[in-house]
Scaffold this active site. Structure first.
Site, PDB file in Angstrom:
ATOM      1  N   ASP A  34      40.770  23.747  29.422  1.00 21.46           N
ATOM      2  CA  ASP A  34      41.331  24.983  28.884  1.00 21.46           C
ATOM      3  C   ASP A  34      41.389  24.862  27.370  1.00 21.46           C
ATOM      4  O   ASP A  34      41.457  23.751  26.834  1.00 21.46           O
ATOM      5  CB  ASP A  34      42.735  25.243  29.450  1.00 21.46           C
ATOM      6  CG  ASP A  34      43.100  26.721  29.445  1.00 21.46           C
ATOM      7  OD1 ASP A  34      43.145  27.314  28.346  1.00 21.46           O
ATOM      8  OD2 ASP A  34      43.338  27.274  30.525  1.00 21.46           O
ATOM      9  N   ASN A 114      40.817  41.623  43.105  1.00 21.32           N
ATOM     10  CA  ASN A 114      40.836  42.903  43.817  1.00 21.32           C
ATOM     11  C   ASN A 114      40.359  44.040  42.910  1.00 21.32           C
ATOM     12  O   ASN A 114      39.925  45.078  43.392  1.00 21.32           O
ATOM     13  CB  ASN A 114      42.224  43.192  44.377  1.00 21.32           C
ATOM     14  CG  ASN A 114      43.295  43.376  43.325  1.00 21.32           C
ATOM     15  OD1 ASN A 114      43.740  44.487  43.052  1.00 21.32           O
ATOM     16  ND2 ASN A 114      43.744  42.282  42.721  1.00 21.32           N
ATOM     17  N   TYR A 142      37.745  44.780  33.019  1.00 21.86           N
ATOM     18  CA  TYR A 142      38.073  43.531  33.696  1.00 21.86           C
ATOM     19  C   TYR A 142      37.446  43.505  35.096  1.00 21.86           C
ATOM     20  O   TYR A 142      36.828  42.511  35.501  1.00 21.86           O
ATOM     21  CB  TYR A 142      39.588  43.374  33.788  1.00 21.86           C
ATOM     22  CG  TYR A 142      40.067  42.251  34.671  1.00 21.86           C
ATOM     23  CD1 TYR A 142      39.883  40.921  34.297  1.00 21.86           C
ATOM     24  CD2 TYR A 142      40.716  42.513  35.874  1.00 21.86           C
ATOM     25  CE1 TYR A 142      40.324  39.893  35.109  1.00 21.86           C
ATOM     26  CE2 TYR A 142      41.165  41.492  36.682  1.00 21.86           C
ATOM     27  CZ  TYR A 142      40.966  40.179  36.294  1.00 21.86           C
ATOM     28  OH  TYR A 142      41.408  39.156  37.104  1.00 21.86           O
ATOM     29  N   SER A 171      47.176  38.978  43.838  1.00 21.41           N
ATOM     30  CA  SER A 171      48.111  38.709  42.739  1.00 21.41           C
ATOM     31  C   SER A 171      48.812  37.398  43.036  1.00 21.41           C
ATOM     32  O   SER A 171      49.587  37.324  43.992  1.00 21.41           O
ATOM     33  CB  SER A 171      49.151  39.825  42.620  1.00 21.41           C
ATOM     34  OG  SER A 171      48.538  41.098  42.528  1.00 21.41           O
TER      35      SER A 171
END
Length: 274
Positions: A34, A114, A142, A171
């Protein structure tokens, strides 16, 4: 037998932070990449920390050396400008996949969303839930980037024989309370997230798959059949938080009717922390 080495990109993000302790195993090395700072290895924690961007081809080539599997979580996780989304999410994923191909990484797990199918209507789901491989109907830039990531994964499987599993995450938060009532539909508990990624890492010869990343929520509209075929078993259910969400505002109109919720009406190209 040598330890399994798993590279996780975006390991300092929300999902990556949840997965770091949960994917820990005595016979596994977690190589965590990262740009953001990461906590140093704790006592007994078998990790390798890399500070780099998924858009850095040289860094990704080094990161993929000796890797048995890759979980790609890196990228912008919410709506952003088209330029930033293209650079990090789409070009960055191409950089990651190309590095994995060159290094001979046999298996890649791609974090989709999703929102790749956000403009699918909830009433399309049927009794079994919305199929995991429903064709893309993105709701934002996105969402477009996630649809592109899925297509890149398909290409790298078909061209190069790499096992690629795309996880359309609902989520993933500690609880669905932050999400409001919609969280009772979309929640993937961190523990279930780890169970799902373990299934992705261990299932034999999956080829190219798209699966939903959600818990077995009472109100879910997503099919779990495809994930269960890989060995996933959800043990959590957002419904345990329903009483705490009672009285919170429900979505209405387009947002209520579509899988993407409020993303279907949010301004395009504007960063949205939720």
């Amino acid at each position: 037998m040598a330890d399994q080495r798993v590279l996780i990109t975006g390991s300092a993000g929300i999902v990556g932070t949840f997965m770091r302790p949960r994917l820990r195993r005595a016979d596994r090395v977690l190589r965590l990449l990262d740009l953001a700072p990461q906590p140093a290895a704790a006592d007994g924690e078998n990790v390798e920390l890399i500070t780099a961007s998924v858009t850095d081809a040289d860094a990704m080539a080094r990161a993929c050396e000796g890797v048995d599997a890759l979980i790609h979580l890196g990228g912008h996780s919410r709506e952003n400008t088209w330029e930033a989304t293209l650079d990090v999410n789409i070009n960055g994923t191409h950089t990651v996949l190309e590095a994995a191909r060159a290094a001979g990484v046999p298996r890649v797990v791609l974090a989709s969303s999703n929102h790749a199918v956000g403009f699918r209507r909830i009433d399309e789901a049927g009794e079994a839930g919305l199929p995991a491989d429903s064709t893309a109907r993105p709701d934002t830039f996105y969402g477009v980037s996630k649809a592109a990531i899925e297509a890149l994964g398909s290409l790298y499987h078909s061209r190069f024989g790499m096992d690629v599993i795309v996880v359309r995450i609902g989520s993933c938060f500690e609880s669905p309370l932050l999400l409001g009532p919609r969280g009772l539909i979309t929640w993937l508990s961190p523990d279930d997230g780890a169970r799902l990624f373990e299934a992705c890492l261990s299932c034999p010869s999956p080829g190219y798959r798209i699966i939903w990343g959600v818990s077995d929520n009472t109100r879910r509209v997503y099919s779990l059949a495809e994930a269960e075929e890989l060995g996933y078993k959800s043990l959590d259910n957002a419904e345990t938080y329903a009483a705490e969400l009672a009285g919170r505002p429900e979505l209405t109109g387009i947002a209520a009717d579509h899988v993407g919720g409020q993303f279907c009406t949010a301004p395009l190209g504007t960063f949205n922390p939720m």
